[in-house]
Structure formats: structure tokens, C-alpha cells
Design an enzyme around this catalytic site. Structure first.
Site, PDB file in Angstrom:
ATOM      1  N   LYS A 263       7.762  -0.313  -0.741  1.00 37.80           N
ATOM      2  CA  LYS A 263       6.984   0.502  -1.673  1.00 37.80           C
ATOM      3  C   LYS A 263       7.176   1.972  -1.344  1.00 37.80           C
ATOM      4  CE  LYS A 263       2.423   1.017  -1.288  1.00 37.80           C
ATOM      5  NZ  LYS A 263       2.113   2.465  -1.434  1.00 37.80           N
ATOM      6  N   ILE A 264       7.511   2.769  -2.363  1.00 35.82           N
ATOM      7  CA  ILE A 264       7.680   4.206  -2.158  1.00 35.82           C
ATOM      8  C   ILE A 264       6.964   4.979  -3.258  1.00 35.82           C
ATOM      9  CG2 ILE A 264       9.942   3.808  -1.098  1.00 35.82           C
ATOM     10  CD1 ILE A 264      11.195   5.066  -3.616  1.00 35.82           C
ATOM     11  N   HIS A 265       6.838   6.300  -3.044  1.00 37.29           N
ATOM     12  CA  HIS A 265       6.340   7.243  -4.047  1.00 37.29           C
ATOM     13  C   HIS A 265       7.449   8.264  -4.276  1.00 37.29           C
ATOM     14  CE1 HIS A 265       2.061   5.983  -4.002  1.00 37.29           C
ATOM     15  NE2 HIS A 265       2.260   5.763  -2.707  1.00 37.29           N
ATOM     16  N   LYS A 296       1.801   4.180 -10.389  1.00 34.00           N
ATOM     17  CA  LYS A 296       0.452   4.072 -10.975  1.00 34.00           C
ATOM     18  C   LYS A 296       0.408   4.712 -12.368  1.00 34.00           C
ATOM     19  CE  LYS A 296      -2.062   3.763  -6.598  1.00 34.00           C
ATOM     20  NZ  LYS A 296      -0.973   3.919  -5.635  1.00 34.00           N
ATOM     21  N   ASP A 299      -0.903   6.495 -18.643  1.00 33.63           N
ATOM     22  CA  ASP A 299      -0.929   7.372 -19.806  1.00 33.63           C
ATOM     23  C   ASP A 299      -0.749   6.545 -21.076  1.00 33.63           C
ATOM     24  OD1 ASP A 299      -0.841   9.770 -21.379  1.00 33.63           O
ATOM     25  OD2 ASP A 299      -0.023  10.812 -19.628  1.00 33.63           O
ATOM     26  N   THR A 303       4.275   8.223 -23.867  1.00 35.16           N
ATOM     27  CA  THR A 303       4.469   9.063 -22.681  1.00 35.16           C
ATOM     28  C   THR A 303       4.950   8.227 -21.503  1.00 35.16           C
ATOM     29  OG1 THR A 303       2.749  10.597 -23.408  1.00 35.16           O
ATOM     30  CG2 THR A 303       3.341  10.645 -21.076  1.00 35.16           C
ATOM     31  N   GLN A 415      -9.976   4.815   3.983  1.00 32.05           N
ATOM     32  CA  GLN A 415      -9.146   3.618   3.926  1.00 32.05           C
ATOM     33  C   GLN A 415      -9.779   2.548   4.804  1.00 32.05           C
ATOM     34  OE1 GLN A 415      -7.180   1.547   2.493  1.00 32.05           O
ATOM     35  NE2 GLN A 415      -5.150   2.419   2.781  1.00 32.05           N
ATOM     36  N   GLN A 416      -9.939   1.336   4.258  1.00 31.47           N
ATOM     37  CA  GLN A 416     -10.550   0.238   4.986  1.00 31.47           C
ATOM     38  C   GLN A 416      -9.485  -0.807   5.300  1.00 31.47           C
ATOM     39  OE1 GLN A 416     -14.738  -0.474   3.076  1.00 31.47           O
ATOM     40  NE2 GLN A 416     -13.342   0.170   1.451  1.00 31.47           N
ATOM     41  N   TYR A 417      -9.408  -1.234   6.562  1.00 30.37           N
ATOM     42  CA  TYR A 417      -8.349  -2.143   6.973  1.00 30.37           C
ATOM     43  C   TYR A 417      -8.877  -3.558   7.191  1.00 30.37           C
ATOM     44  CZ  TYR A 417      -5.394   1.929   7.852  1.00 30.37           C
ATOM     45  OH  TYR A 417      -4.646   3.080   7.714  1.00 30.37           O
ATOM     46  N   GLY A 435       1.440   0.004   5.925  1.00 32.75           N
ATOM     47  CA  GLY A 435       2.048   1.330   5.952  1.00 32.75           C
ATOM     48  C   GLY A 435       2.016   1.967   7.313  1.00 32.75           C
TER      49      GLY A 435
END
Length: 465
Positions: A263-265, A296, A299, A303, A415-417, A435
């Protein structure tokens, strides 16, 4: 039945074997072109091919519960074998129906039945491998395949790497020998073809999408994901939230064998380029994991289509999966699915149903119900959810849970682990998204191996896979 030498000559005479200069799908110029589709117009030749293949089954003492011909040319061959020798047959669909039972495999079979694949021509072996992947996903055992004509371009070795034994009736060497002997081609032509074959050996694992030996639609993304998990024994997704694509590329080489998805951004990368992202895509194919762009999308339809296919990132060209919010309504998924139709490879999405951050507004009942309804409406494109709990009993959907850490604490930003076992047992996760636990480790490879082993062991035990 014709002997093989007579059969080869007949195939040449009906132009199933052609010699000259032919541009292949890969763009390479080849001195030989084989088109066995023409045999359906010559019943005696078609039956002779089927008889020779059945003789291989008997000589090799191959046992099977059913036979599956690779679409399309091998289907009539397999049909004759099954009818004449009373063998059950299965048919692999090239695409899943969007009505009725939506089966990919037609015919009656039981889990762990042994299925023999029949193929007309093998070059790299990818068509046989793809068919085996679909059959195995449905619970069938595939260990053997028989091909009528082997181009001798490394297909046998490629399939051996996929745990498939390849048996063949004819090789290109056999065909050249028979045609020279019967005056159909010259020794010079034969030598040109032999040189071409020697110099064009194909490694299946390194094939790029535009040169894969595909006879129809690619394996649907859901089935491909299932197969990756089973073959590699991993349900680990690395969340590579890094700002350097060069670093992600190097990291993927190191731990690609441990993950089922990366997974990347793309929009946080300082050094993004299409050349680099396609390099990452090539690594994902070699090491057999999916690329997830955590975009994510949220729109309106038009678009989103442009965001998915155009601009600097051209996400649709390289991302197997994307993440989507359904805040604008399910029209957003419809738009993405339509845009993906222009891509030659299978694509899909994961719906953001729940988030792991404290106080997330997505974590309410109406939103979650809407996500599940949208997934059911667009089940060919939506293959699962980003979630913190199991949202549906329909096991065709992957539940991907972020916030997984061997130490179930949290961070200062909410963030909850949860641990891998807690995620799978308590929250119904299929895929563990990890991550910082890996990225911040002194030994990233060792840590990834630990998460792979612990995560998949729990998955096997609790899901009984």
C-alpha cells in the site's frame, strides 16, 4: 488416426503452420506463426489431435478426475477427449457471469479433485498457469498439463516453477524435422526458426503485461488475490507510507516475497515518476503481490474518473487496487469501474468502511451499511473493505484491517493498534495492514517475516484455510 509426421504435413497444408515474418503480440518479428484455430474446420485433423493427446495421458499414466481445456482452441480438443474416452469435463469461463450463479468454473467437481489441463500451444506457459490459478482457487488440484504443440520457449520450465508438469505431443523441433523431410520448408528456414527459438526464451515471472500469452480476459482481481495468499502463505499488506519512491522500490525488493499487497500514497512521494512507478509495478509482478494506491477517492463520478486515469499519477495504469470513500454515493464506484474498462489488466477497489483512528466519523452504522450495500451492487469491482470488524458473512469480500502491531498500544495521534491474532480472531480480518511496525524496525526484513508467519498462521487456524 494419422501418424505425427502425416499430421504435421496436413497442418502445414491447411496453414496452421506459417513461415515468413510475423509480428507477435510482444512486437517481436518471428519467422514462424502457429494458428491452430483453423483445425475446427477440419474434423479429421481435430480428432487426430485429440487421439494423440489421449495417448500421452495413457503413456504417462496421468490420473485425473476431470479435464479442462484452455479457452478457446483447446476446448473442442478437450471435448472430443472427454466424449470419446468418457472423462468428465470442466470449462473455465474467461470472465465471470454477472447473473445466475456467477461461476468461473462450469461443471461438477469436488474440493481436492485432480484436474488435467489441455492446451493447444504453449509458448511461455502463462495461459496454462492462469487456468491453473483459477482452478486452484476453486479448490481443485492441478499438477499436470498436456499441450499439443510446444514452441520450446521455456514454457516447460516456467510451468515447473508453478508446480505443473508439462507433457507435449509435438515440439517445434519435431515439426521442423517433419516439414523439411517432406519438402514443405527448406533447411535454411528451419535453421532460422531454431535460432529465433534459442534467442527468445521467455521467463514467465518477468513478463510484462503487454507480452503475456493471454487468450482472453485476465484472471479477475479477486481470484488473483486469493491465489497470491495461498501460494505465498501470507496475508500481510505493507503500508509503505514513505515519501521516497526510490526507497519503496528498494524495500519492495527486500520484503516483496513476504507480502500479498503493498500500500502506498502516490501523492506524498517527492520523487514520483511514471518510469519509477512502472518499475515498482514490474517488481510486484515478479514477486507476486498487488499494488494498492490508498487514494481514498471521494469526489463526484466524472472528477473521480479523471483522478483515476489522468494527471501526473495515472493511477489506473499501475495500481491493482484503490481505496474509495462512499460519501458521494455509490456512483463513485460505478465511475471507477467504467474507467477501469479501458485498462487491459484486472482492476478493483476496497471501500473505506471503518477507520482505525480514534473518533473517525466513518464508524457509524448507516455508513457501514451503505458500504456493504455498495459492495454487493458492484461485486465485480469491489473486492473488500478497509474495516475494523467483519461487516458481512459473504466470504468473497476481503476485510483488510489497519492498525496492526505485535504490541497492542497506540500513538499520540489517535492510531489504535491490535495484534495480528486480535485482528483476525476478534475483528474478523483477512488482510493485516502493517506500517510503522516494519518501517521503524532496525531489521525490516526479519520483522516482515515475523508478521507474515504470525498473521498467516492465525489466519489458517481461525479461517480453516
Amino acid at each position: 488416426m494419422d501418424d505425427l509426421e502425416t499430421l504435421v504435413v496436413k497442418l502445414f497444408d491447411i496453414e496452421a503452420f506459417k513461415f515468413g515474418s510475423f509480428k507477435l503480440k510482444s512486437g517481436i518479428q518471428s519467422p514462424i506463426y502457429i494458428d491452430l484455430r483453423v483445425i475446427i474446420s477440419y474434423p479429421d485433423i481435430l480428432r487426430s489431435i485429440a487421439v494423440h493427446i489421449n495417448e500421452v495421458i495413457q503413456r504417462a499414466n496421468i490420473t485425473c478426475d476431470s479435464i479442462c481445456g484452455v479457452p478457446y482452441t483447446a476446448l473442442p480438443i478437450a471435448s472430443i477427449i472427454c466424449v470419446d474416452y468418457k472423462r468428465p469435463m470442466l470449462i473455465r469461463r474467461k470472465e465471470k457471469k454477472d447473473y445466475g450463479t456467477k461461476k468461473l468454473i462450469e461443471g461438477k467437481f469436488q474440493s481436492n479433485d485432480r484436474c488435467l489441463i489441455i492446451e493447444d500451444i504453449v509458448t511461455s506457459g502463462s495461459s496454462v498457469a492462469e487456468t491453473a490459478e483459477v482452478l486452484r482457487t476453486e479448490g481443485l488440484q492441478v499438477t499436470d498439463a498436456i499441450v499439443f504443440f510446444d514452441r520450446e520457449q521455456n514454457g516447460e520450465n516456467n510451468l515447473r516453477d508453478k508446480n505443473i508438469r508439462l507433457f507435449r505431443v509435438l515440439t517445434v523441433t519435431d515439426v521442423l524435422k517433419h516439414l523439411v523431410k517432406n519438402g514443405r520448408i527448406t533447411e535454411e528456414i528451419s535453421k532460422d526458426v531454431q535460432v529465433f527459438i534459442r534467442e527468445n526464451q521467455i521467463q514467465l515471472s518477468s513478463l510484462k503485461p503487454n507480452i503475456v500469452e493471454v487468450r482472453g480476459s485476465p484472471i479477475p482481481i479477486r481470484q488473483r488475490f486469493q491465489s497470491i495468499m495461498k501460494e505465498k502463505k501470507t496475508n500481510l499488506c505493507l503500508s509503505a507510507d514513505l515519501t521516497s519512491l526510490d526507497e519503496i522500490i528498494e524495500l519492495s525488493k527486500q520484503i516483496g516475497s513476504n507480502i500479498c499487497m503493498l500500500k502506498i500514497h502516490c501523492d506524498i512521494l517527492d520523487d514520483f515518476s511514471m518510469d519509477k512507478i512502472l518499475q515498482l509495478k514490474d517488481i510486484s509482478r515478479k514477486l507476486n503481490f498487488l499494488l494498492l494506491e490508498d487514494r481514498k477517492f471521494a469526489d463526484i463520478g466524472n472528477t473521480v474518473k479523471l483522478q483515476y486515469t489522468k494527471g501526473l499519477f495515472q493511477v489506473a495504469q499501475w495500481a491493482d487496487l484503490v481505496t474509495v470513500h462512499i460519501l458521494p454515493g455509490d456512483g463513485i464506484v460505478q465511475a471507477l469501474e467504467q474507467a477501469a474498462e479501458s485498462i487491459d489488466e484486472p482492476r478493483g477497489c476496497l471501500l473505506i468502511a471503518q477507520m482505525s483512528s480514534k473518533g473517525a466519523l466513518t464508524n457509524n452504522e448507516d455508513y457501514v451499511k451503505g458500504a456493504v450495500q455498495c459492495a454487493k451492487k458492484y461485486s465485480d469491482f469491489v473486492i473488500g473493505f478497509i474495516s475494523q470488524s467483519r461487516l458481512t458473512t459473504d466470504n468473497q469480500y476481503f476485510h483488510c484491517t489497519p492498525g496492526v502491531h505485535l504490541s497492542n498500544t497506540g500513538d499520540q495521534l489517535g492510531q489504535q493498534y491490535v495484534t495480528p491474532r486480535q485482528a483476525i480472531d476478534g475483528r474478523g480480518a483477512d488482510i493485516l495492514i502493517v506500517g510503522r511496525a516494519i518501517l521503524d524496525s532496525i531489521n525490516r526484513v526479519k520483522t516482515a517475516q515475523e508478521y507474515q508467519e504470525e498473521g498467516y498462521q492465525a489466519y489458517e487456524q481461525l479461517r480453516h484455510v
